[in-house]
Design a protein around this motif. Structure first.
Motif, PDB file in Angstrom:
ATOM      1  N   LEU A 152      -3.970   0.578 -32.675  1.00  0.00           N
ATOM      2  CA  LEU A 152      -5.372   1.013 -32.700  1.00  0.00           C
ATOM      3  C   LEU A 152      -5.878   1.331 -31.298  1.00  0.00           C
ATOM      4  O   LEU A 152      -6.630   2.297 -31.096  1.00  0.00           O
ATOM      5  CB  LEU A 152      -6.238  -0.068 -33.353  1.00  0.00           C
ATOM      6  CG  LEU A 152      -6.057  -0.259 -34.860  1.00  0.00           C
ATOM      7  CD1 LEU A 152      -6.902  -1.416 -35.375  1.00  0.00           C
ATOM      8  CD2 LEU A 152      -6.413   1.017 -35.613  1.00  0.00           C
ATOM      9  N   VAL A 153      -5.476   0.516 -30.316  1.00  0.00           N
ATOM     10  CA  VAL A 153      -5.867   0.811 -28.936  1.00  0.00           C
ATOM     11  C   VAL A 153      -5.271   2.142 -28.490  1.00  0.00           C
ATOM     12  O   VAL A 153      -5.940   2.957 -27.836  1.00  0.00           O
ATOM     13  CB  VAL A 153      -5.415  -0.335 -28.004  1.00  0.00           C
ATOM     14  CG1 VAL A 153      -5.587   0.073 -26.534  1.00  0.00           C
ATOM     15  CG2 VAL A 153      -6.220  -1.598 -28.284  1.00  0.00           C
ATOM     16  N   GLY A 154      -4.006   2.388 -28.860  1.00  0.00           N
ATOM     17  CA  GLY A 154      -3.390   3.658 -28.511  1.00  0.00           C
ATOM     18  C   GLY A 154      -4.104   4.841 -29.124  1.00  0.00           C
ATOM     19  O   GLY A 154      -4.302   5.883 -28.473  1.00  0.00           O
TER      20      GLY A 154
ATOM     21  N   VAL B  53     -12.988   3.430 -37.490  1.00  0.00           N
ATOM     22  CA  VAL B  53     -12.577   4.329 -38.580  1.00  0.00           C
ATOM     23  C   VAL B  53     -11.065   4.330 -38.735  1.00  0.00           C
ATOM     24  O   VAL B  53     -10.540   4.289 -39.856  1.00  0.00           O
ATOM     25  CB  VAL B  53     -13.112   5.749 -38.336  1.00  0.00           C
ATOM     26  CG1 VAL B  53     -12.532   6.730 -39.351  1.00  0.00           C
ATOM     27  CG2 VAL B  53     -14.633   5.767 -38.419  1.00  0.00           C
ATOM     28  N   ALA B  54     -10.326   4.364 -37.627  1.00  0.00           N
ATOM     29  CA  ALA B  54      -8.863   4.335 -37.711  1.00  0.00           C
ATOM     30  C   ALA B  54      -8.398   3.063 -38.407  1.00  0.00           C
ATOM     31  O   ALA B  54      -7.546   3.093 -39.302  1.00  0.00           O
ATOM     32  CB  ALA B  54      -8.250   4.436 -36.316  1.00  0.00           C
ATOM     33  N   GLY B  55      -8.954   1.943 -37.993  1.00  0.00           N
ATOM     34  CA  GLY B  55      -8.583   0.685 -38.638  1.00  0.00           C
ATOM     35  C   GLY B  55      -8.994   0.640 -40.091  1.00  0.00           C
ATOM     36  O   GLY B  55      -8.255   0.131 -40.949  1.00  0.00           O
ATOM     37  N   ALA B  56     -10.178   1.189 -40.388  1.00  0.00           N
ATOM     38  CA  ALA B  56     -10.661   1.150 -41.768  1.00  0.00           C
ATOM     39  C   ALA B  56      -9.821   2.033 -42.681  1.00  0.00           C
ATOM     40  O   ALA B  56      -9.572   1.674 -43.839  1.00  0.00           O
ATOM     41  CB  ALA B  56     -12.129   1.596 -41.808  1.00  0.00           C
ATOM     42  N   VAL B  57      -9.374   3.185 -42.186  1.00  0.00           N
ATOM     43  CA  VAL B  57      -8.518   4.055 -43.007  1.00  0.00           C
ATOM     44  C   VAL B  57      -7.215   3.332 -43.339  1.00  0.00           C
ATOM     45  O   VAL B  57      -6.768   3.304 -44.495  1.00  0.00           O
ATOM     46  CB  VAL B  57      -8.241   5.384 -42.278  1.00  0.00           C
ATOM     47  CG1 VAL B  57      -7.160   6.175 -43.003  1.00  0.00           C
ATOM     48  CG2 VAL B  57      -9.516   6.217 -42.187  1.00  0.00           C
TER      49      VAL B  57
ATOM     50  N   VAL C 228     -11.461  12.898 -36.234  1.00  0.00           N
ATOM     51  CA  VAL C 228     -10.182  13.586 -36.488  1.00  0.00           C
ATOM     52  C   VAL C 228      -9.012  12.737 -36.005  1.00  0.00           C
ATOM     53  O   VAL C 228      -8.009  12.538 -36.717  1.00  0.00           O
ATOM     54  CB  VAL C 228     -10.177  14.966 -35.800  1.00  0.00           C
ATOM     55  CG1 VAL C 228      -8.796  15.608 -35.899  1.00  0.00           C
ATOM     56  CG2 VAL C 228     -11.229  15.869 -36.433  1.00  0.00           C
ATOM     57  N   ILE C 229      -9.126  12.211 -34.784  1.00  0.00           N
ATOM     58  CA  ILE C 229      -8.052  11.363 -34.248  1.00  0.00           C
ATOM     59  C   ILE C 229      -7.914  10.084 -35.069  1.00  0.00           C
ATOM     60  O   ILE C 229      -6.795   9.635 -35.380  1.00  0.00           O
ATOM     61  CB  ILE C 229      -8.339  11.045 -32.768  1.00  0.00           C
ATOM     62  CG1 ILE C 229      -8.263  12.311 -31.941  1.00  0.00           C
ATOM     63  CG2 ILE C 229      -7.370   9.991 -32.237  1.00  0.00           C
ATOM     64  CD1 ILE C 229      -8.684  12.119 -30.496  1.00  0.00           C
TER      65      ILE C 229
ATOM     66  N   GLY D 276      -4.560   8.853 -36.939  1.00  0.00           N
ATOM     67  CA  GLY D 276      -3.992   7.573 -36.527  1.00  0.00           C
ATOM     68  C   GLY D 276      -4.078   6.525 -37.621  1.00  0.00           C
ATOM     69  O   GLY D 276      -3.159   5.723 -37.813  1.00  0.00           O
ATOM     70  N   GLY D 277      -5.188   6.516 -38.356  1.00  0.00           N
ATOM     71  CA  GLY D 277      -5.339   5.540 -39.434  1.00  0.00           C
ATOM     72  C   GLY D 277      -4.338   5.752 -40.551  1.00  0.00           C
ATOM     73  O   GLY D 277      -3.770   4.794 -41.095  1.00  0.00           O
TER      74      GLY D 277
END
Length: 780
Positions: free
Chosen positions: A375-377, A425-429, A719-720, A724-725
């Motif tokens: 997630l940090v990346g 959002v990435a983590g939630a996806v 978008v990112i 990522g998610g």
């Protein structure tokens, strides 16, 4: 040397708390931003103590008992009862003292055992009874008189719906339990299955990481003004090391204010926490106490991280007596090391994942670290992407040009402002993809068919005439469009001999009219007076198959050693036919005798119970409640069930509720953080905004520029985050050996992000109008 360091740090503290209104505003904004994050961290640190306090109170109201306990002056007979009301479980106890009610032991939360017709209720249940629709629920308690409310020590939380009802109909031998002591140690909880444990680990990382990102962003509020101030200090003789120490002093001051504000926000929220109920969960204020070592860790890490973030940021800034220059602006941000962080995280998940496939071992720290790095990346890609994209933007309306030019001048500030949205959002996806698959694995098929009946009801140990009356009462309930009921009895065949324990196996007999029998068995025709038998080919023990001419005693008890009444024989007719069972709407496939009312004298059967299947009008939401009101809550023989094709375990439901609560808190924090960040950016641009207005720029144009300035980084971040998610979600699914079931998990999250853009813009407009006043041109 130490004195020099202390002098420089104190100088930074003076800069943070002096300098007039701009200095205080900058410090307060930083303190507010950090304080919001600290408050949420303290709330998260309080979760273990809140859960433990609820478990302790729940254990305290459980009772101890011994077999064949004798009545004493302090003993009480207890019976558990529960009902449901509009989705809420209303649980309680029936209490009946054996001796003097004043001496009888009581469960926690009440000071005496209620007498017959008296009831103690929880505050939440009292509000429900006193509310506009309370009469519907009150019917279940008859004429019981409310004599008090249950204290906090007898409730799991302020929203617990519970009661203690006095009665005189319980017996310890049949329907109650005698006890002289309430409260015992809780049993050890069973470990979670690996898939659920991974879900919990990912959930914790996903919910807490945005807080850390936001705190790191908040401590850099006002960095542009700070850099200009440090450049002025270089002009009067300060060296680079001194400016770094002064900046560290400013960062520690802002973080300290953040800790103070966070404590105030946490305390205020703690005082109000009892007013809220989120997804069925509630806690008392006294339970919300941060775990000691977690609170100490927060107190140490927040100032330390503030200093670290500030010093790392200053590595990219060259502060000289001539001004401030940001290093590397020509060559741009580097991509390779950001990809390294992302790849290391993905490889970590790939390394720790196979160890749990097919087993029960889960490396919690390895998985948490892999998710964290991934997630940090993903988040680190945002500043690079914003710089590359906005650097190529040209032309467009004036509001668009103002926004893009501002982003081109300092894209890092904009990227930091929305980094919390990106990581969340990435983590939630990824979490939603994992959640959907784990839910599917945890889901259990009930076999029930809501299309054939939406509800089932049963009443145990009633005589046949009363059971027939119950069927008619159910059919008369408003909103019940169809009701099929049948009687059930266990009858002993004359040919059945007792086993070694003196018990005789009985045949299950179901008595129903032909319309109802069509829901239970498949026949070649049916008319009143028919008898059918469905054999069980898999049954190895039990009664022998029924044959025409067999005799059943309608009054006999299965216990052959018990005193039996005078036999009343029923003979199986010679025209009994074979049939095959079909699953009823409850999903049950039953064998045995099926008898129509014309073939047996149902009123003479000694022990019967009622089963009914109902179809209700979906437009009338209270039909279920009216059916439940057919019996008082003290009638424990009457039970109702709403039919559902699937169900999930209690552990999964608890994780789901915790996820929903955490998501609500994090969403509120992200929204607040973006508002604070936007206001901080506008404050830094106060003079430029005033100049633009003085030269005739429309306010609407500036308002639209703020919208674009917020929207461009957020859209890029979404978008990112989506890409990522999804990638992280695939890695997590491989870890639990599942395939993706929800590839569109990002859609509602992206929608929430776009909605946040509009809300943040609207919330920042009052500050924008205020900063465009002519007095913004004043200088000293």
């Amino acid at each position: 040397m130490i004195k020099v360091w202390i002098r420089d740090l104190l100088m930074g503290v003076r800069f943070a708390v002096t300098g007039g209104r701009p200095g205080w505003t900058r410090t307060l904004l930083t303190g507010t931003g950090v304080g919001l994050g600290v408050a949420v961290l303290l709330l998260a640190a309080s979760v273990p103590s809140a859960i433990h306090a609820g478990d302790v109170r729940d254990a305290a109201r459980q009772y101890q008992y011994t077999e064949d306990a004798r009545p004493t002056d302090t003993s009480v007979v207890v019976g558990h009862v529960f009902t449901e009301y509009r989705g809420k479980v209303v649980g309680g106890m029936l209490l009946q003292p054996d001796g003097d009610p004043e001496k009888t032991v009581t469960p926690p939360g009440i000071n005496r055992v209620p007498g017959k017709g008296e009831i103690y209720v929880s505050p939440k249940l009292k509000r429900m009874l006193d509310g506009g629709d309370g009469e519907l629920l009150a019917e279940r308690f008859g004429n019981a008189k409310v004599i008090g409310t249950i204290g906090p020590d007898g409730l799991s939380g302020p929203a617990d719906v519970r009661f203690y009802l006095g009665t005189d109909t319980l017996t310890a031998e049949e329907d109650g339990t005698r006890t002289e002591l309430f409260g015992f140690a809780t049993a050890d909880n069973d470990p979670l299955p690996p898939s659920l444990l991974v879900l919990v680990i990912v959930m914790v990382v996903v919910l807490l990481l945005p807080i850390a990102v936001f705190i790191a962003t908040a401590v850099r509020f006002g960095s542009e003004g700070r850099d200009r101030r440090l450049a002025a200090l270089r002009l009067v003789g300060a060296d680079s090391a001194m400016t770094h120490r002064m900046a560290a002093g400013e960062a520690v001051t802002g973080a300290t204010f953040g800790l103070l504000f966070g404590g105030l926000f946490f305390t205020a929220g703690r005082l109000l926490v009892e007013r809220f109920e989120v997804f069925g969960y509630s806690v008392y204020s006294a339970d919300v106490v941060p775990t000691g070592w977690l609170a100490a860790l927060i107190l140490l890490l927040v100032p330390a991280s503030a200093v670290m973030v500030t010093l790392l940021a200053m590595r990219k800034v060259a502060i000289s007596p001539l001004g401030v220059a940001r290093e590397g602006t020509d060559r741009g941000r580097r991509l390779w090391w950001r990809l390294v962080v992302l790849i290391v995280g993905a490889v970590s998940l790939g390394f720790f994942g196979p160890s749990m496939r097919g087993g029960d071992q889960v490396n919690e720290w390895g998985i948490a670290g892999g998710v964290l790095l991934t997630l940090v990346g993903v988040t680190l890609l945002l500043p690079w992407a914003v710089e590359r994209v906005v650097g190529r933007m040209r032309g467009g309306p004036l509001s668009w040009q103002l926004a893009t030019r501002r982003l081109q001048l300092n894209s890092g500030l904009a990227a930091r402002a929305v980094s919390g949205v990106t990581v969340a959002v990435a983590g939630a996806v990824a979490l939603q993809m994992l959640y959907s698959s784990v839910e599917l694995r945890d889901r259990q098929e009930t076999g029930q068919d809501p299309s054939r009946a939406t509800m089932a009801a049963s009443h145990y140990d009633i005589d046949a005439p009363e059971a027939l009356d119950w069927i008619e009462r159910i059919r008369e309930v408003k909103g019940v469009t169809e009701a099929n009921g049948f009687l059930v009895a266990d009858l002993v065949n004359e040919r059945t001999k007792p086993d070694d324990d003196g018990w005789r196996h009985a045949h299950r007999v179901k008595i129903a009219d032909c319309d109802t029998l069509r829901l239970l068995v498949r026949t070649d025709g049916c008319r009143d007076g028919d008898v059918f038998f469905v054999p069980d080919p898999e049954e190895e023990e039990g009664p022998s198959p029924v044959r025409p001419g067999d005799r059943f005693d309608l009054r006999a008890d299965q216990n052959a050693e018990a005193k039996q009444p005078t036999p009343l024989w029923w003979t199986v007719p010679k025209d009994m036919r074979a049939a095959s069972a079909i699953a009823n709407p409850m999903g049950e496939l039953s064998r045995g005798l099926y008898v129509t009312p014309g073939a047996i004298d149902v009123k003479e059967i000694r022990h019967t119970w009622l089963e009914a299947m109902l179809t209700t009008d979906p437009a009338n939401r209270d039909t279920v409640e009216h059916v439940r009101n057919l019996a008082p809550v003290t009638d424990r023989g009457f039970q109702t069930y709403e039919l559902s094709m699937t169900t999930n375990s209690d552990e999964f439901n608890g994780i789901r509720n915790a996820l929903m609560i955490g998501a609500v808190v994090i969403l509120l924090l992200i929204g607040a953080s973006m508002i604070v960040s936007t206001i901080e950016q506008l404050r830094e641009r106060k003079r430029q905004l005033s100049v633009l207005v003085a030269f005739g720029t429309k306010r609407s144009t500036l308002g639209m520029s703020v919208l674009w300035q917020t929207a461009i980084p957020v859209v890029l971040g979404l978008v990112i985050a989506t890409g990522g998610g999804i990638g992280l979600g695939v890695l997590l699914l491989r870890m639990v050996d599942e395939s993706a079931t929800d590839w569109l998990a990002f859609v509602p999250l992206v929608g929430a992000g776009l909605l946040m853009i509009a809300l943040v813009t609207l919330a920042s407009l009052p500050s924008l109008w205020r900063m465009m006043r002519p007095d913004g041109l004043r200088t000293e």
